[in-house]
Design a protein around this motif. Structure first.
Motif, mmCIF file in Angstrom:
data_model
loop_
_atom_site.group_PDB
_atom_site.id
_atom_site.type_symbol
_atom_site.label_atom_id
_atom_site.label_comp_id
_atom_site.label_asym_id
_atom_site.label_seq_id
_atom_site.Cartn_x
_atom_site.Cartn_y
_atom_site.Cartn_z
ATOM 1 N N TRP A 26 0.820 -1.212 0.000
ATOM 2 C CA TRP A 26 0.000 0.000 0.000
ATOM 3 C C TRP A 26 0.851 1.257 0.000
ATOM 4 N N VAL A 27 1.897 1.275 0.815
ATOM 5 C CA VAL A 27 2.766 2.445 0.852
ATOM 6 C C VAL A 27 3.398 2.673 -0.518
ATOM 7 N N THR A 28 3.856 1.605 -1.146
ATOM 8 C CA THR A 28 4.474 1.727 -2.468
ATOM 9 C C THR A 28 3.476 2.262 -3.485
ATOM 10 N N LYS A 29 2.280 1.711 -3.466
ATOM 11 C CA LYS A 29 1.250 2.135 -4.410
ATOM 12 C C LYS A 29 0.884 3.599 -4.216
ATOM 13 N N GLN A 30 0.664 3.994 -2.970
ATOM 14 C CA GLN A 30 0.256 5.370 -2.720
ATOM 15 C C GLN A 30 1.412 6.339 -2.939
ATOM 16 N N PHE A 31 2.638 5.909 -2.671
ATOM 17 C CA PHE A 31 3.802 6.744 -2.946
ATOM 18 C C PHE A 31 3.884 7.057 -4.435
ATOM 19 N N GLU A 32 3.691 6.044 -5.258
ATOM 20 C CA GLU A 32 3.775 6.250 -6.708
ATOM 21 C C GLU A 32 2.687 7.197 -7.198
ATOM 22 N N LYS A 39 9.493 9.862 -9.234
ATOM 23 C CA LYS A 39 9.666 8.871 -8.171
ATOM 24 C C LYS A 39 10.233 9.477 -6.893
ATOM 25 N N GLU A 40 10.029 10.759 -6.720
ATOM 26 C CA GLU A 40 10.487 11.450 -5.517
ATOM 27 C C GLU A 40 9.349 12.329 -4.990
ATOM 28 N N ILE A 41 9.325 12.551 -3.692
ATOM 29 C CA ILE A 41 8.338 13.437 -3.071
ATOM 30 C C ILE A 41 9.064 14.662 -2.547
ATOM 31 N N ILE A 73 12.300 13.007 -1.008
ATOM 32 C CA ILE A 73 12.268 11.712 -0.323
ATOM 33 C C ILE A 73 11.983 10.639 -1.360
ATOM 34 N N SER A 74 12.848 9.640 -1.409
ATOM 35 C CA SER A 74 12.626 8.512 -2.302
ATOM 36 C C SER A 74 11.786 7.463 -1.577
ATOM 37 N N LEU A 75 11.308 6.495 -2.351
ATOM 38 C CA LEU A 75 10.510 5.427 -1.759
ATOM 39 C C LEU A 75 11.319 4.659 -0.724
ATOM 40 N N GLU A 76 12.594 4.414 -1.000
ATOM 41 C CA GLU A 76 13.429 3.665 -0.065
ATOM 42 C C GLU A 76 13.611 4.424 1.248
ATOM 43 N N GLU A 77 13.837 5.732 1.133
ATOM 44 C CA GLU A 77 13.978 6.543 2.347
ATOM 45 C C GLU A 77 12.689 6.529 3.172
ATOM 46 N N LEU A 78 11.570 6.630 2.480
ATOM 47 C CA LEU A 78 10.290 6.655 3.186
ATOM 48 C C LEU A 78 10.033 5.332 3.892
ATOM 49 N N LEU A 79 10.281 4.215 3.196
ATOM 50 C CA LEU A 79 10.037 2.899 3.789
ATOM 51 C C LEU A 79 10.947 2.647 4.984
ATOM 52 N N GLU A 80 12.209 3.077 4.889
ATOM 53 C CA GLU A 80 13.132 2.892 6.009
ATOM 54 C C GLU A 80 12.656 3.651 7.243
ATOM 55 N N ALA A 81 12.260 4.907 7.023
ATOM 56 C CA ALA A 81 11.829 5.726 8.149
ATOM 57 C C ALA A 81 10.525 5.207 8.748
ATOM 58 N N LEU A 82 9.585 4.879 7.887
ATOM 59 C CA LEU A 82 8.293 4.411 8.386
ATOM 60 C C LEU A 82 8.406 3.055 9.055
ATOM 61 N N SER A 83 9.241 2.190 8.551
ATOM 62 C CA SER A 83 9.437 0.888 9.192
ATOM 63 C C SER A 83 9.954 1.055 10.609
#
Length: 767
Positions: A26-32, A39-41, A73-83
């Motif tokens: 879900w995070v990946t889908k909504q990030f995109e 691919k950056e926010i 913020i890239s998807l990888e950065e977001l996932l690391e922080a949120l995890s």
């Protein structure tokens, strides 16, 4: 609705593998969907996604999530922080919170979190490289930093406090957290202070937007709500009434249809519907005998019949009448069509539009009066719909509903037996209308004071008629010719019956008439064509009356004296009359829904005062037992839910006075407990509000009063957790619990469901 949280359910620190995989998808889908092609926010997209009211916290979170300091913020950065925030333990979350509050940025320390730490929190897929929280600040929080953060916390929660109170909040929190008196707060000191708030640490969140968390699947019960024992138990009187009503209609239909079965099937159907119409058209009048229903509320019948639902039943019977009339007319038209085909000499229109002896009705006019009745009933139903009444076209509803006079007249001409059904209810209806008209036009009364309160609430103080007696929670119909000559609107009386000289009405500006009322009293000079001097006793007691109940007498911009003529019709009873005969009453008001409870709480205050006794020797004072034949209350819980801070200003002075009365006459007493909720304020476990809520708690404990309302009762942020609220009520075991609610229908539905779960009786204010 509350904002979705960025964490698993309260009390759990890890997700299952399936939940984790779903969350990542879900995070990946909504990030995109937010990031687009690059691919950056960036910061603006991050603010929009996070749905924060102020930019301060969005910027702080963005800076901490942007580990490579690229400005996006890239998807990888977001996932690391949120995890880390979702799967992390209390220390991980506290570290993030500390760095949000450490805003000076004098020393840019990067706190590295090892591979082993990430593996420990259950995020192996995201631990290929070290994760770090950037821009950590100086490593300590000084008073200036804390003051800045608390100021933004206030804005985020829509709370307005003067700078002096902000300084007090900052000092209270800083003194509590700075254990070593070093002049700054370290991470260890913050963690030690937060350990005193276990409910906060249980579920610390960022309160992010829904795109950062997949929607929770609601688990529905295998049985519909309407088939549960709790539903049938709590609605037994209404369901029994509806069952009896349906059986009576079926019985009337069957008897009339069987009596005329020899005349053909269509005639039998028409006669059956006609007999049901005799009953239902009469029953419509019975359901609107407000004075009789108010009298019945004081009798044992009120425990059997659902008198509180009389308006709802009136609407239901109205739909039934229209349906029966349509079937009745259709059956007769079909029968006339058959007769026209048989004789071949008369067209169908002759049967319908010409008077024919033997057809029925006065002079054979049954067909013509029947068609006229169907048209009037359809018009009344169409123009009584909520979209008409609440869209500024009340006059259309009012004048079309007055056609009930023509409906009953035509029914007497149309049906040979209708008068037998109508004679007793009709006489009562005419008598009520005559009494009401005489009461309304017997000179009228005067609006003597007006107070324009925050959020467009008009507080009217009206001369109380000499023989006007009412119960707490009753309502009246109000007519002010200066606003609209023919419009009468119902409003709850917000003053106590023990207040002899005046009546209070608090009116929220929600429709055309109420907005015109507010604007009328905003005029610099009010027209007074029928100026009448106030009585001397009222002049002398007016200021004393305001002072007695704790309302300011200052003549500011929102307060004015006047003498405007008005008319009142009532009083009429409501479900709140049951409160004083309850054992444990829970009063729930949402916004202006506090008005019926304002009257009740004031009445309790007067009864306290009346029962106060004093020893002539030692002058010791005490309060006698409150229970008597009129009041069996053992406990009262008052819950007031408001959107923002301004809405509390309506009755704060009254509640303050009530707190003082109870503290004086029943020290340490828990007979009346007040619970205040402010829905715009973020909850204690939200990172954007935790510091503010801790400071408010500390200052409230120190000063023994709430910084938002000034009451001794602490205002709670967010919405009530009804399961916890009612669970606590059930644990007290003060007797049979009855819940009384006045507010929005949506909230009523939620509270009713919880009452059914706990087995509490639920009553809702209805007009």
């Amino acid at each position: 609705a509350a904002r979705p949280a960025l964490c698993p359910p309260a009390g759990s620190h890890t997700m299952s593998a399936a939940e984790d995989a779903e969350w990542l998808r879900w995070v990946t889908k909504q990030f995109e969907s937010i990031a687009g092609e690059d691919k950056e926010i960036d910061l603006e997209e991050f603010k929009t996604a996070l749905q924060v009211k102020e930019s301060f916290f969005a910027e702080r979170f963005f800076a901490l999530f942007d580990s490579d300091r690229s400005g996006t913020i890239s998807l990888e950065e977001l996932l690391e922080a949120l995890s880390l925030l979702v799967h992390g333990n209390e220390t991980d979350k506290l570290r993030f919170l500390f760095q949000v509050y450490d805003v000076d940025g004098k020393k840019m320390k990067n706190r590295l979190i090892s591979f082993g730490a990430l593996r420990r929190i259950g995020a192996p897929a995201l631990t290929r490289r070290g994760t770090r929280w950037p821009r950590a600040g100086s490593g300590s929080i000084d008073p200036d930093e804390l003051r800045v953060v608390l100021r933004w916390c206030l804005r985020e929660s829509a709370i307005a406090l003067p700078e002096e109170r902000l300084a007090d909040l900052t000092l209270a929190l800083f003194e509590a957290a700075d254990k070593d008196h070093s002049g700054s707060i370290t991470f260890e000191e913050l963690r030690e202070e937060l350990e005193g708030f276990p409910e906060v640490m249980e579920n610390l969140t960022i309160s992010a937007a829904s795109w950062l968390k997949p929607p929770q699947t609601t688990q529905r019960s295998c049985r519909p709500r309407y088939l549960t024992w709790a539903y049938w138990h709590n609605h037994r009187s209404k369901l029994a009434f509806l069952g009896g009503y349906a059986i009576l209609n079926l019985l009337l239909f069957a008897l009339a249809a069987l009596r005329h079965a020899g005349l053909g099937g269509w005639v039998a159907v028409a006669r059956g519907c006609g007999q049901c119409l005799n009953f239902n058209c009469t029953f419509l009048a019975v359901l609107m005998l407000r004075r009789c229903l108010t009298w019945l509320r004081a009798t044992p019948i009120a425990k059997v019949l659902p008198l509180d639902q009389h308006v709802v039943f009136h609407q239901l019977v109205g739909y039934v009448v229209l349906a029966l009339a349509a079937v009745h007319t259709g059956a007769h038209v079909t029968n006339f069509s058959r007769l026209a085909r048989q004789d071949g000499r008369h067209a169908l229109t002759e049967y319908l539009l010409s008077a024919r002896p033997g057809v029925g009705g006065l002079g054979g006019t049954a067909s013509q009066t029947g068609l006229a009745l169907l048209g009037l009933l359809a018009a009344m139903l169409a123009f009584s719909s909520p979209c008409v009444r609440r869209s500024g076209h009340f006059e259309v509803f009012y004048w079309t509903h007055l056609s009930y006079i023509f409906v009953w007249t035509l029914l007497i001409l149309h049906g040979p037996h209708f008068w037998k059904w109508f004679v007793v209810p009709g006489c009562l209806f005419v008598l009520e209308k005559a009494v009401g008209l005489a009461w309304r036009r017997a000179g009228g009364v005067r609006i003597v004071e007006v107070n324009l309160l925050p959020s467009k609430v008009t507080h009217l103080v009206i001369e109380r008629p000499q023989f006007f007696h009412y119960k707490p929670g009753d309502y009246v119909y109000l007519n002010i010719p200066a606003i609209a000559t023919y419009e009468w609107h119902p409003f709850t009386i917000s003053s106590a019956p023990e207040q002899q000289e005046t009546l209070w009405l608090h009116i929220r500006s929600l429709g055309q008439w109420t907005n015109k009322l507010y604007e009328y009293f905003q005029q610099p000079e009010l027209p007074s064509p029928e100026s009448k001097p106030l009585s001397r006793s009222l002049k002398e007691k007016r200021c004393r009356r305001w002072a007695q109940v704790g309302v300011s007498t200052g003549l500011g911009e929102t307060h004015r004296l006047c003498s405007i003529k008005c008319y009142i019709d009532g009083p009429y009873g409501t479900p709140t009359r049951r409160i004083f005969t309850s054992e444990h009453a829970v009063l729930i008001g949402a916004g202006i829904g506090i008005t019926p409870f304002a009257s009740i709480l004031q009445s309790i205050m007067y009864r306290y005062r009346r029962r106060k006794q004093s020893c002539p020797s030692c002058h010791h004072s005490w309060c006698e037992n409150l229970q008597d034949e009129e009041m069996t209350l053992r406990k009262v819980d008052f819950i007031w839910i408001n959107r923002d801070q301004k809405h509390f200003e309506w009755f704060i002075s009254l509640l303050t006075k009530l707190e003082m009365e109870q503290a004086e006459q029943e020290p340490g007493g828990r007979f009346l407990e007040m619970h205040m909720y402010m829905t715009s304020a973020l909850s204690k476990n939200d990172m954007k509000a935790i510091g503010l809520q801790m400071a408010l708690d500390l200052l409230a404990t120190k000063e023994q009063r709430d910084s938002i309302t000034g009451l001794r009762t602490r205002t709670q942020p967010g919405r009530p957790d009804w399961s916890k609220v009612f669970g606590k009520v059930a644990e007290e075991k003060k007797g049979k619990v009855q819940v009384f609610f006045c507010g929005s229908p949506a909230l009523a539905k939620v509270i009713r469901a919880h009452c059914e779960h706990f087995g509490f009786c639920f009553f809702k204010e209805n007009f």
